[in-house]
Design a protein around this motif. Structure first.
Motif, PDB file in Angstrom:
ATOM      1  N   GLU A   1      -9.287   3.959   1.963  1.00 42.10           N
ATOM      2  CA  GLU A   1      -8.742   4.084   0.603  1.00 42.10           C
ATOM      3  C   GLU A   1      -7.702   3.020   0.282  1.00 42.10           C
ATOM      4  OE1 GLU A   1      -7.528   5.563   3.177  1.00 42.10           O
ATOM      5  OE2 GLU A   1      -5.413   5.120   2.895  1.00 42.10           O
TER       6      GLU A   1
ATOM      7  N   SER B   1     -16.547   0.058   3.045  1.00 44.60           N
ATOM      8  CA  SER B   1     -16.420  -0.103   4.494  1.00 44.60           C
ATOM      9  C   SER B   1     -17.784  -0.419   5.087  1.00 44.60           C
ATOM     10  CB  SER B   1     -15.794   1.120   5.155  1.00 44.60           C
ATOM     11  OG  SER B   1     -16.703   2.190   5.186  1.00 44.60           O
TER      12      SER B   1
ATOM     13  N   LYS C   1       3.187   7.936   7.186  1.00 47.81           N
ATOM     14  CA  LYS C   1       3.639   6.549   7.193  1.00 47.81           C
ATOM     15  C   LYS C   1       2.695   5.613   6.460  1.00 47.81           C
ATOM     16  CE  LYS C   1       1.528   4.883  11.489  1.00 47.81           C
ATOM     17  NZ  LYS C   1       0.724   3.794  10.930  1.00 47.81           N
ATOM     18  N   ASP C   2       1.681   6.173   5.774  1.00 47.17           N
ATOM     19  CA  ASP C   2       0.686   5.306   5.144  1.00 47.17           C
ATOM     20  C   ASP C   2       1.207   4.652   3.859  1.00 47.17           C
ATOM     21  OD1 ASP C   2      -1.747   4.179   5.772  1.00 47.17           O
ATOM     22  OD2 ASP C   2      -2.905   5.573   4.527  1.00 47.17           O
TER      23      ASP C   2
ATOM     24  N   THR D   1      -0.554  -0.527   5.827  1.00 45.53           N
ATOM     25  CA  THR D   1      -1.014   0.127   7.060  1.00 45.53           C
ATOM     26  C   THR D   1      -2.511   0.361   6.861  1.00 45.53           C
ATOM     27  OG1 THR D   1      -0.373   2.204   6.023  1.00 45.53           O
ATOM     28  CG2 THR D   1       1.182   1.255   7.598  1.00 45.53           C
ATOM     29  N   LEU D   2      -3.282  -0.741   7.002  1.00 48.14           N
ATOM     30  CA  LEU D   2      -4.629  -0.735   6.446  1.00 48.14           C
ATOM     31  C   LEU D   2      -5.699  -0.238   7.401  1.00 48.14           C
ATOM     32  CD1 LEU D   2      -5.726  -1.404   3.656  1.00 48.14           C
ATOM     33  CD2 LEU D   2      -6.418  -3.631   4.521  1.00 48.14           C
ATOM     34  N   THR D   3      -5.596  -0.626   8.676  1.00 41.04           N
ATOM     35  CA  THR D   3      -6.690  -0.267   9.600  1.00 41.04           C
ATOM     36  C   THR D   3      -6.184   0.167  10.976  1.00 41.04           C
ATOM     37  OG1 THR D   3      -6.997  -2.485  10.560  1.00 41.04           O
ATOM     38  CG2 THR D   3      -8.212  -1.987   8.525  1.00 41.04           C
ATOM     39  N   GLY D   4      -6.889   1.119  11.548  1.00 34.57           N
ATOM     40  CA  GLY D   4      -6.682   1.439  12.950  1.00 34.57           C
ATOM     41  C   GLY D   4      -7.140   0.271  13.820  1.00 34.57           C
ATOM     42  N   ALA D   5      -8.100  -0.490  13.331  1.00 33.11           N
ATOM     43  CA  ALA D   5      -8.648  -1.604  14.107  1.00 33.11           C
ATOM     44  C   ALA D   5      -7.584  -2.660  14.431  1.00 33.11           C
ATOM     45  CB  ALA D   5      -9.808  -2.242  13.341  1.00 33.11           C
TER      46      ALA D   5
ATOM     47  N   ARG E   1      -4.545  -2.046  15.026  1.00 30.26           N
ATOM     48  CA  ARG E   1      -3.745  -1.467  16.140  1.00 30.26           C
ATOM     49  C   ARG E   1      -4.493  -1.554  17.454  1.00 30.26           C
ATOM     50  NH1 ARG E   1      -0.501  -3.518  14.804  1.00 30.26           N
ATOM     51  NH2 ARG E   1      -1.157  -3.752  12.669  1.00 30.26           N
TER      52      ARG E   1
ATOM     53  N   LYS F   1      -9.687  13.101   8.303  1.00 27.52           N
ATOM     54  CA  LYS F   1      -9.293  12.648   9.634  1.00 27.52           C
ATOM     55  C   LYS F   1      -9.159  13.850  10.564  1.00 27.52           C
ATOM     56  CE  LYS F   1      -6.410   8.686   8.188  1.00 27.52           C
ATOM     57  NZ  LYS F   1      -7.057   7.603   8.931  1.00 27.52           N
TER      58      LYS F   1
ATOM     59  N   ASP G   1      -2.275  10.151   3.925  1.00 23.79           N
ATOM     60  CA  ASP G   1      -3.691   9.818   4.057  1.00 23.79           C
ATOM     61  C   ASP G   1      -4.385  10.884   4.905  1.00 23.79           C
ATOM     62  OD1 ASP G   1      -6.169   8.696   4.182  1.00 23.79           O
ATOM     63  OD2 ASP G   1      -5.577   6.945   5.394  1.00 23.79           O
TER      64      ASP G   1
ATOM     65  N   ASP H   1     -11.927   7.397   3.650  1.00 28.80           N
ATOM     66  CA  ASP H   1     -10.741   7.085   4.464  1.00 28.80           C
ATOM     67  C   ASP H   1     -10.388   5.602   4.386  1.00 28.80           C
ATOM     68  OD1 ASP H   1      -8.621   7.600   6.093  1.00 28.80           O
ATOM     69  OD2 ASP H   1      -9.796   7.844   7.944  1.00 28.80           O
TER      70      ASP H   1
ATOM     71  N   LYS I   1       0.844  -1.202   0.000  1.00 34.65           N
ATOM     72  CA  LYS I   1       0.000   0.000   0.000  1.00 34.65           C
ATOM     73  C   LYS I   1       0.879   1.251   0.000  1.00 34.65           C
ATOM     74  CE  LYS I   1      -3.177   2.649   3.005  1.00 34.65           C
ATOM     75  NZ  LYS I   1      -4.073   2.636   4.189  1.00 34.65           N
TER      76      LYS I   1
ATOM     77  N   PHE J   1       1.887  -1.762  11.241  1.00 38.28           N
ATOM     78  CA  PHE J   1       1.883  -0.401  11.763  1.00 38.28           C
ATOM     79  C   PHE J   1       3.003   0.432  11.140  1.00 38.28           C
ATOM     80  CE2 PHE J   1       2.076   2.393  15.818  1.00 38.28           C
ATOM     81  CZ  PHE J   1       1.006   3.163  15.408  1.00 38.28           C
TER      82      PHE J   1
HETATM   83  N1  BES Z   1      -4.291   4.441   6.949  1.00 37.23           N
HETATM   84  C1  BES Z   1      -5.481   4.199   7.681  1.00 37.23           C
HETATM   85  C2  BES Z   1      -5.320   3.128   8.745  1.00 37.23           C
HETATM   86  C3  BES Z   1      -4.444   3.433   9.915  1.00 37.23           C
HETATM   87  C4  BES Z   1      -4.807   4.392  10.840  1.00 37.23           C
HETATM   88  C5  BES Z   1      -3.316   2.697  10.121  1.00 37.23           C
HETATM   89  C6  BES Z   1      -4.023   4.626  11.950  1.00 37.23           C
HETATM   90  C7  BES Z   1      -2.528   2.925  11.220  1.00 37.23           C
HETATM   91  C8  BES Z   1      -2.883   3.886  12.125  1.00 37.23           C
HETATM   92  C9  BES Z   1      -6.596   3.735   6.765  1.00 37.23           C
HETATM   93  O1  BES Z   1      -6.565   4.230   5.483  1.00 37.23           O
HETATM   94  C10 BES Z   1      -7.875   4.144   7.404  1.00 37.23           C
HETATM   95  O2  BES Z   1      -8.058   5.307   7.582  1.00 37.23           O
HETATM   96  N2  BES Z   1      -8.703   3.172   7.766  1.00 37.23           N
HETATM   97  C11 BES Z   1      -9.932   3.444   8.417  1.00 37.23           C
HETATM   98  C12 BES Z   1     -10.965   2.510   7.829  1.00 37.23           C
HETATM   99  C13 BES Z   1     -12.365   2.845   8.216  1.00 37.23           C
HETATM  100  C14 BES Z   1     -12.785   4.151   7.581  1.00 37.23           C
HETATM  101  C15 BES Z   1     -13.276   1.724   7.763  1.00 37.23           C
HETATM  102  C16 BES Z   1      -9.772   3.188   9.913  1.00 37.23           C
HETATM  103  O3  BES Z   1      -9.036   2.243  10.274  1.00 37.23           O
HETATM  104  O4  BES Z   1     -10.321   3.926  10.695  1.00 37.23           O
END
Ligand code: BES
Ligand code: ZN
Ligand code: ZN
Length: 460
Positions: free
Chosen positions: A312, A398, A250-251, A337-341, A343, A240, A233, A310, A228, A429
């Motif tokens: 994306e 999403s 870092k995305d 670095t796909l999801t905050g979830a 983390r 955001k 982002d 977001d 990715k 991460f």
């Molecule tokens: N790049 C972010 C994910 C991310 C956030 C990675 C913080 C590491 C730390 C990704 O593009 C994103 O924003 N994902 C959203 C998805 C949601 C909108 C379904 C997220 O995780 O909140």
């Protein structure tokens, strides 16, 4: 940083400062061999043999180092990293053990990102001599790959846009005589509609593109590596908040992992036909930005309703994974670095690993454990597919609920990976939030060594 190449050298018996490794159990016996003055020096420095503790002990008109490690017979990657960072410039050797895996931390412990500091505070190299001559190149290459990930992630987003990712791929292709194709403009819009849609709002000099590097004997099994490359982002129109945006340079960490891994694979001349795919975009905001409610076409032919701009990363990866699947690959590995979830579930240290096949997941997890790069498997749980149902298109990008966000993102990607293909997805991460020995605050490889050793084991 110091050029990693010179930091570990074959031991030809030259003068070097000795590093003695002890632990709490062996300290007493070790201290018996010291002079009373040296023992007093150990005590004055409160040295007790704990991990990462060290003391500098005078010895005639010179000195040596005593360093605590958990187990001198089985060193970790990081056990010498603090020494490598803090000792004065010079040449060292471990007196009573083989450095082995600690060579990796010796190099990465000296990593600094000082390119943007007016005053260059880099101190000179601390060189480690080792008798394990055959292991130097391997550990050095891995440490170099790790430092490349860090440099790319740490770079400010204006300087690490899609064009800079292209330049990294170009450099890689030149170094290994690989073929590089860069898709952009109309060809991108036609061939990779989701990459184009996400990236089209960015300024001209950050225009979206897809890098496709090919290397190796066409007779070998195809290995596809995908990363990715969201160079920044902002969240797009679903912008955001400031705190969430702060680290989003870092995305492109997934792309950095993919590029570094490809370098290791080609450097070791693994018996694969390598396809590296790096979709590179900035998720920016302008009048031309894609919107919630838009329906995107995709390379696969599926239509995708945008629920949230977001989410994306999965869009650009979807098209890249479709392209990778067209090569009839033996294995696809992607990093994002796909999801905050992911983390929230696992914290900053553990990359989430998703895989279709249990044997493949186990091979990657075992390789990670063996090389101080532990990952944790999360499920591609079939029942959650329904979260991505759209009223108007083939699927949504999403879910309307907050459940299992990392798995749902994985399930989105799964729709774009050809049926039956062995596939590993890392939700990483790419960042070290708090400095630890060998892991300075900032960009960090997470899943890089695990995947490298798993792949090496599979194709050596
Ligand atoms: N790049 C972010 C994910 C991310 C956030 C990675 C913080 C590491 C730390 C990704 O593009 C994103 O924003 N994902 C959203 C998805 C949601 C909108 C379904 C997220 O995780 O909140
Ligand atoms: Zn996002
Ligand atoms: Zn993102």
């Amino acid at each position: 940083m110091n050029e990693p190449k010179a930091l570990i050298r074959p031991d030809r018996g030259e003068d070097a400062i000795a590093i003695h490794l002890v632990n709490k159990d062996s300290l007493e016996a070790f201290a018996k061999g010291l002079t009373a003055g040296q023992r007093a020096s150990l005590a004055a420095q409160k040295f007790e043999g704990g991990g990462y503790q060290y003391a500098i002990i005078p010895d005639g008109d010179s000195w040596f180092v005593v360093s605590g490690v958990a187990n001198p017979d089985s060193l970790s990657s990081w056990c010498l990293a603090k020494l490598a960072d803090e000792l004065p410039e010079g040449v060292y050797r471990v007196a009573n053990a083989e450095a082995g895996p600690a060579m990796f931390g010796w190099i990465t412990g000296q990593y600094r990102f000082s390119r943007y500091k007016s005053e260059d505070k880099a101190h000179g190299p601390r060189v480690l001599l080792t008798a394990q001559v055959g292991q130097i190149d391997g550990y050095t290459a891995e440490a170099q790959a790790e430092c490349l990930v860090r440099d790319m992630v740490n770079a400010p987003p204006e300087d690490m846009g899609p064009a800079a990712l292209e330049a990294e791929c170009e450099r890689l292709a030149k170094a290994h005589k690989a073929e590089l194709t860069v898709v952009r403009g109309d060809a991108l819009e036609q061939g990779y509609p989701m990459v184009h849609a996400v990236g089209r709002a960015a300024a001209r000099h950050h225009a979206p593109r897809l890098m496709h590097l090919v290397w190796g004997d066409p007779a070998h099994p195809v290995l596809a590596v995908v990363g990715k490359g969201v160079c920044f982002d902002s969240g797009g129109l679903n912008i955001k908040p400031g705190s969430g945006m702060r680290l989003m340079k870092k995305d492109m960490g997934g792309a950095a992992h993919a590029i570094a891994l490809a370098g290791l694979i080609m450097g070791a001349r693994l018996k694969v036909r390598l396809h590296l795919l790096v979709p590179a975009v900035e998720n920016a905001i302008s009048g031309g930005a894609f919107r919630p409610g838009d329906v995107l076409a995709s390379r696969k032919g599926l239509t995708v309703e945008i629920d949230n701009t977001d989410a994306e990363g999965r869009l650009i990866l979807g098209d890249a994974l479709t392209r990778a699947s067209e090569e009839n690959p033996d294995l696809i590995v992607d990093f994002a670095t796909l999801t905050g979830a992911a983390r929230v579930a696992l914290g900053p240290d553990l990359p989430a690993l998703f895989a279709r096949r249990d044997e493949t997941a186990e091979a990657f997890l075992a390789a990670g454990k063996a090389h101080d790069d532990t990952g944790w498997r999360l499920p591609l749980h079939e029942a959650y597919r329904e979260y991505l149902v759209s009223d108007v298109a083939d699927m949504a990008n999403s879910a309307a609920n907050p459940f299992a966000g990392a798995s749902v993102a994985g399930l989105f990607l799964d729709r774009f990976v050809g049926e039956g293909i062995d596939w590993v997805h890392y939700d990483t991460f790419a960042w070290s939030p708090a400095p630890k020995p060998g892991r300075a605050r900032g960009g960090r490889g997470l899943g890089l060594r695990a995947s490298w050793h798993a792949i090496r084991g599979r194709y050596a």
